[in-house]
Design an enzyme around this catalytic site. Structure first.
Site, PDB file in Angstrom:
ATOM      1  N   HIS A  29      -8.323  -4.738  -1.484  1.00 16.27           N
ATOM      2  CA  HIS A  29      -7.056  -4.211  -0.993  1.00 16.27           C
ATOM      3  C   HIS A  29      -6.293  -5.216  -0.133  1.00 16.27           C
ATOM      4  O   HIS A  29      -5.072  -5.257  -0.149  1.00 16.27           O
ATOM      5  CB  HIS A  29      -7.321  -2.939  -0.186  1.00 16.27           C
ATOM      6  N   SER A  36       0.835  -1.191   0.000  1.00 15.51           N
ATOM      7  CA  SER A  36       0.000   0.000   0.000  1.00 15.51           C
ATOM      8  C   SER A  36       0.880   1.255   0.000  1.00 15.51           C
ATOM      9  O   SER A  36       1.661   1.442  -0.919  1.00 15.51           O
ATOM     10  CB  SER A  36      -0.974  -0.038   1.174  1.00 15.51           C
ATOM     11  N   ASP A  73      -9.634  -3.547  -5.816  1.00 13.35           N
ATOM     12  CA  ASP A  73      -9.117  -2.675  -4.766  1.00 13.35           C
ATOM     13  C   ASP A  73      -9.652  -1.258  -4.978  1.00 13.35           C
ATOM     14  O   ASP A  73      -9.499  -0.681  -6.054  1.00 13.35           O
ATOM     15  CB  ASP A  73      -7.586  -2.677  -4.814  1.00 13.35           C
TER      16      ASP A  73
END
Length: 698
Positions: free
Chosen positions: A671, A551, A637
């Site tokens: 995600h 991320s 995501d």
């Protein structure tokens, strides 16, 4: 056999982006077309290429998966937590992907949580929700809300079957097992019940995926009759809702990255108007906890590392100090119980718990034995209790659950995560591993902490392979944690290091502030300094060092690849935020406006634009020799869109074609990657096999 590298031919005309006198040509902008068959075909081709290029690791992947599975007690049961007349817990069953949510009635005179033998169901168990049943027929499953009403009769829960974090909310009658007709699609995380369980509050998002509305739903009515209780129109702010532990107030939390506001509604009057505990002031953050006749306020008003105060719950006004600000001791949360307050804090890079008795007695910090560890509160749903439940772990100590007597200070270990024997058949022994704290010196002279774990006796002559992990954003701290999957690396001689770089919160608010906005590059140079220190200190060598991040940590990976490609032999970037400038220039994208207070607003501020332009990975790919790169992403995501790593890998191949670049896209996840535990283990085994291959230990 020759494996052809996918050719990322520009399917559309290149897109030109011009801001503040700078023009950038984006040849791969077409990959943002998620519904374009050409995009799906390209991602599918990349997956096939990655599978072919890693086919030689198939046996190792299977071996690593089996090692995770072998060391895990697959049929297991969490420590039951008491709420009212029931013990609540989660079970897992061997061969099943998801947890089973359960409860059991409290027996007469029962004070300690019931104990399961080998994870077996408790006698007289009531199954509230079985994730395996809900997930049947779906490739992805995630539970959003799981909220039992104060009277124990109703269960509000929500489900997501695609990974896009849009949930459908339902209500179950726990006395009959029947689902009510009440159903609300398109909800976000967070629900709260009124005191009499007749009203349920929930949250929805706007078109940019920002939680912006709190709704009131009356049980037994249609969702079309639901009422908006609060709507936030400032696009910098998110909203959430919760019921206090005391069950006296419903709190609507409104926060941006640097400012917050809390509104309160008496839980016994759910149709009442929300009342601000304190009006928002730019730059002032605060959270609220209810205790008796007062609201506890944890805030940073003139207190960089936060202070604790209180105000009247009946008529909120001035804040009365309770714990003064102390630089270097970051107060992170306060939890209120009838006769005690518990403050979660961090100092000297470690987490801690402080107990404050009500009505007399000295406050005290709970002591822990290891030099490196993480501690935090576990489930504590009861307001009237004399016990505190917390979790404890370290790099060598498996996750442990303790009950702590708030009066006698007696600590009881209720459970330590079982770690079953590995391939050698020997039980896990923490003494077979070492954990260390080291320090690197950043470019500006700042000392940056590093946490390390390795097999006992690992040589410090540069011969050991090493994985260095980092994040460095949002004040998120990468505190020491135990990992069963990591044991497979350690047992193959790999050193695992965590770089506690600026932008995180390990050393307080200032540590975070020094790694954001126009100081963001400190995050990247700190990480490179940590990597070079590991080599200089003999922990590893450059050709035996792989970096890993996810991320915002994936942005870190892309930035250090450009900044110091010679420092690593490989890089793993999971759901990486590598096209950050493009995203921050588009306020219609999910999260963009709310993120401007973290990264800056390049749309309106030329200085921010120039600064981000100088470090964002996608724009700064160069014709140099990069380390091998594995990028892992998910099609659904909504936090870091899949096309960021897809474009990045394409540009790397076109600009620096001598490198080895792989892209792996989960076509039915979000995600967090695959949702089932076995699927998640296989994903970890895939990554670890690739790591070991780069480190020469495959």
């Amino acid at each position: 056999m020759t494996i052809e590298t996918p050719a990322p031919v520009a399917k559309r005309m290149p897109t030109e982006r011009t801001h503040h006198g700078d023009t950038f040509t984006d040849e791969y902008a077409w990959l943002a077309g998620k519904d374009d068959p050409a995009t799906i075909a390209y991602l599918t081709t990349e997956n096939a290429y990655t599978e072919a290029r890693t086919a030689h690791l198939a046996d190792l992947r299977e071996q690593l998966f089996e090692e995770i599975r072998q060391r895990t007690q697959e049929t297991d049961l969490s420590v039951p937590a008491r709420k009212g007349g029931h013990w609540y817990y989660t079970r897992t069953v061997e061969g099943q992907q998801y947890g089973v949510q359960c409860r059991r009635a409290v027996h007469d005179g029962e004070t300690d949580p019931p104990v399961s033998q080998d994870g077996a169901p408790l006698a007289d168990e009531e199954v509230l929700l079985d994730g395996n049943v809900l997930a049947a027929g779906h490739d992805f499953f995630a539970l959003g809300a799981f909220d039992v009403s104060p009277d124990g009769r109703w269960l509000a829960y929500s489900t997501d079957f695609s990974g896009d974090e849009r949930f459908t909310l339902r209500v179950k009658d726990l006395t009959t097992g029947e689902l009510l007709p009440d159903e609300v699609p398109g909800t976000f995380y967070g629900t709260a019940w009124s005191a009499d369980a007749s009203v349920l509050f929930y949250v929805t998002v706007d078109d940019a995926w920002r939680p912006n509305r709190v709704w009131r739903h009356t049980l037994g009515t249609s969702a079309s009759e639901d009422v908006v209780v609060y709507q936030e129109d400032d696009e910098r702010f998110w909203v959430g809702v919760e019921l206090t532990r005391s069950e006296k107030f419903l709190l609507i939390d409104i926060h941006s990255k640097v400012t917050s506001e809390v509104l309160a509604i008496p839980a016994g009057n759910p149709t009442g108007a929300p009342v601000p505990v304190a009006p928002r002031r730019q730059g002032v953050e605060y959270t609220v906890e209810h205790h008796g006749h007062r609201f506890l306020i944890l805030h940073n008003d003139g207190a960089e590392d936060f202070a604790l105060a209180y105000t009247s719950a009946d008529a909120p006004g001035d804040w009365v100090p309770l714990i003064e600000h102390r630089p270097g001791t970051r107060l992170e949360a306060v939890d209120a119980f009838e006769n005690h307050l518990v403050v979660t804090l961090r100092a000297n890079g470690l987490t801690g718990l402080r107990v404050l008795p009500i009505g007399g007695g000295d406050s005290h910090d709970i002591d822990f034995p290891e030099p490196l560890y993480s501690v935090g509160l576990d489930s504590n749903p009861e307001y009237r209790t004399g016990q505190l439940r917390f979790r404890y772990t370290s790099l060598v100590t498996p996750d442990s659950v303790y009950d702590y007597d708030l009066v006698t200070r007696r600590m009881i270990q209720r459970r330590q995560r079982p770690v079953l024997p590995g391939p050698d058949g020997r039980p896990y022994d923490p003494a077979g591993y070492e954990q260390h704290r080291d320090w690197a010196i950043a470019d500006d002279g700042t000392r940056v902490p590093i946490s390390l774990v390795c097999r006992a006796g690992t040589p410090r002559d540069g011969s050991a392979p090493c994985v260095i992990y980092g994040y460095g954003s949002y004040e998120a701290s990468m505190d020491p944690w135990f990992s069963v999957a990591r044991l497979s690396l350690l047992d193959r001689g790999v050193v695992f290091a965590v770089a506690h770089i600026r932008g995180g919160g390990e050393l307080g608010r200032r540590w975070y502030d020094q790694g954001k906005l126009l100081a963001k590059k400190n995050t990247f140079t700190d990480f490179v300094a940590c990597a070079r220190h590991l080599v200089e200190a003999g922990w590893t060598a450059t050709d035996r060092l792989v970096a890993r991040g996810a991320s915002a940590g994936g942005l870190l990976m892309g930035a250090v690849a450009n900044l110091a490609p010679d420092a690593f032999t490989g890089i793993v970037a999971q759901v990486p935020f590598v096209d950050a400038l493009t995203s921050m220039l588009d306020p219609s994208l999910p999260l963009t406006v709310t993120e401007w207070e973290e990264w800056g607003n390049p749309l309106d501020d030329p200085e921010v634009y120039a600064y981000m332009r100088s470090y964002t990975p996608y724009e700064n790919v160069r014709a140099v020799d990069y380390p091998a790169i594995l990028a892992v992403t998910s099609l659904n995501d909504t936090r870091v869109l899949y096309h960021e790593p897809a474009k990045w890998i394409a540009r790397l191949r076109a600009t620096a074609p001598r490198g080895d670049y792989l892209l792996k896209t989960e076509m039915g996840a979000g995600h967090g990657g695959p949702s089932g535990r076995y699927d998640a283990w296989r994903e970890e085994a895939f990554i670890n096999a690739w790591l070991l291959d780069q480190l020469g230990r495959a």
